[in-house]
Design an enzyme around this catalytic site. Structure first.
Site, PDB file in Angstrom:
ATOM      1  CD  GLU A  81     -14.745 -32.638  26.961  1.00 40.91           C
ATOM      2  OE1 GLU A  81     -13.715 -32.978  26.370  1.00 40.91           O
ATOM      3  OE2 GLU A  81     -15.213 -31.493  26.905  1.00 40.91           O
ATOM      4  CB  CYS A 113     -16.568 -27.672  27.016  1.00 41.43           C
ATOM      5  SG  CYS A 113     -14.929 -28.314  27.354  1.00 41.43           S
ATOM      6  CG  HIS A 235     -16.107 -23.148  27.949  1.00 39.51           C
ATOM      7  ND1 HIS A 235     -16.189 -24.012  29.010  1.00 39.51           N
ATOM      8  CD2 HIS A 235     -15.144 -23.638  27.126  1.00 39.51           C
ATOM      9  CE1 HIS A 235     -15.328 -24.996  28.838  1.00 39.51           C
ATOM     10  NE2 HIS A 235     -14.678 -24.791  27.701  1.00 39.51           N
TER      11      HIS A 235
END
Length: 384
Positions: A81, A113, A235
């Protein structure tokens, strides 16, 4: 050849500098415990002026492919990103730097992400069709928030390169996954901004809702209980966020899920900060590098990208996986960073350039690849 497809090997890289969060806390007059315990973070990587997502990706990918000189890479997926161009894939810059041949499909994936996981899923499909080939998936990002913002302590940088193949040596990805998408403005970066905007509480709520939503979709499609998962890799925008998601999953399923199921996966992220698309895969690297023998164990992956897209999938660690890992090299990568003080960090942050006017960048990093500047609106790189 078996029906197993997954991660055959992986390699990580990070940036040249590192800022201890104690220095940031002192400069802002904040109790350091707010960062260490409140966020679960200790330090974050800071790029040198001659580093970007391409150079970190090239460092990780070149080390990876050096271990596989007879590789059969026919596709490169660059997940980020922090793209360096609105049209040209960062993967094309990478392709040239690491010396791949011309007969390779090369693309860039973007969804906050989550994009690294999208890349892996696409790679699995490619290998299912062409089992004699391999796909290079690279997740590389720099989390750079505005100075003095709430997101500033959750900055970071890093890249993880993964070789996806049949008969993988590390982790075989199992079929079926749980998916979740919702249009949520929890985190975003407009085209005219070099730093993102984030709604902190909304982001936490969206992350947890997406975690549970992807889990529910997964269990609706596959007969697997939460107790069938031996370790969870979340994550990790900051490690405390992963802890909260893990606790929410335990409450949601009605099963006690101890911190030991996630603790080992968070050791690297505490030290390098948020690496966006690479965050969860640094978690995987840390888990595989830990002392715990994971042979035959099932890993559960919760991948999340703000905006929001999430996926839960599983993979089984392969016999003999330890022979393909170099945990000492990963620790050395983190230890080799040059520690900086707060004024130096702030100067680096303020000097970051997004313009495409001509400029040269002086050498700083000792990594194999460096960004040298812009000429005629073209980014240029050098191989050391």
């Amino acid at each position: 050849m078996s029906n197993n497809i997954g991660i055959h090997d992986l390699e990580a890289a990070t940036a040249h500098y590192v800022l201890p969060l104690d220095a940031l806390a002192e400069a802002h007059g904040i109790d350091p415990a707010k960062f260490h315990r409140g966020l679960g973070q200790d330090r974050f990587s800071v790029p040198a002026p001659d580093e970007d997502v391409v150079t970190m990706a090239a460092t990780a990918a070149s080390r990876l492919l050096a271990r596989h000189p007879e590789h059969h890479v026919r596709m490169v997926i660059f997940a980020t990103e922090t793209g360096v161009d609105q049209s040209k894939s960062a993967g094309v810059f990478l392709h040239g730097l690491i010396g791949l041949g011309p007969h390779v499909r090369t693309v860039e994936y973007k969804q906050a992400c989550y994009a690294g996981t999208a890349g892996i899923q696409a790679a699995l499909g490619h290998i299912a069709r062409y089992p004699d080939e391999q796909v290079l998936v690279v997740a590389s990002d720099i989390a750079r928030y505005a100075l003095d913002s709430s997101g500033e302590p959750t900055q970071g940088a890093g890249a993880v390169a993964m070789l996806i193949s049949a008969d993988p040596a590390l982790v075989a990805i199992e079929p079926q996954s749980g998916l979740y998408t919702a249009d949520v403005n929890d985190f975003w970066r407009p085209n005219d901004s070099s730093t993102p905007f984030v709604e902190g509480k909304l982001s936490m709520d969206a992350y947890i809702e997406a975690t549970l939503g992807s889990w529910d979709d997964f269990t609706a499609r596959r007969e697997l209980k939460v107790t069938d998962v031996d370790r969870f890799i979340h994550h990790q925008p900051f490690t405390k966020m992963a802890r909260k998601a893990h606790a929410a999953l335990a409450a949601h399923t009605g099963v006690e899920l101890g911190d030991e199921l996630i603790e080992e996966s968070m050791t690297y992220n505490r030290q390098l900060g948020n690496a966006y698309t690479a965050s969860m895969y640094f978690g995987l690297a840390a888990q595989l590098h830990a002392d715990t023998d994971l042979t035959g164990k099932r890993l559960g992956f919760f991948s999340y990208g703000s905006g929001a897209v999430a996926e839960f999938f599983t993979g089984v660690v392969q016999e003999g996986y330890r022979a393909h890992l170099d945990a000492a090299a990963a620790v050395e990568e983190l230890s080799a960073r040059e520690e900086i003080d707060y004024p130096t960090y702030r100067a680096l942050h303020e000097a970051h350039r997004t313009v495409s006017d001509d400029y040269d960048v002086e050498p700083v990093t000792q990594a194999p690849f460096r960004f040298t500047g812009v000429k005629d609106r073209v980014r240029h790189y050098a191989v050391r």
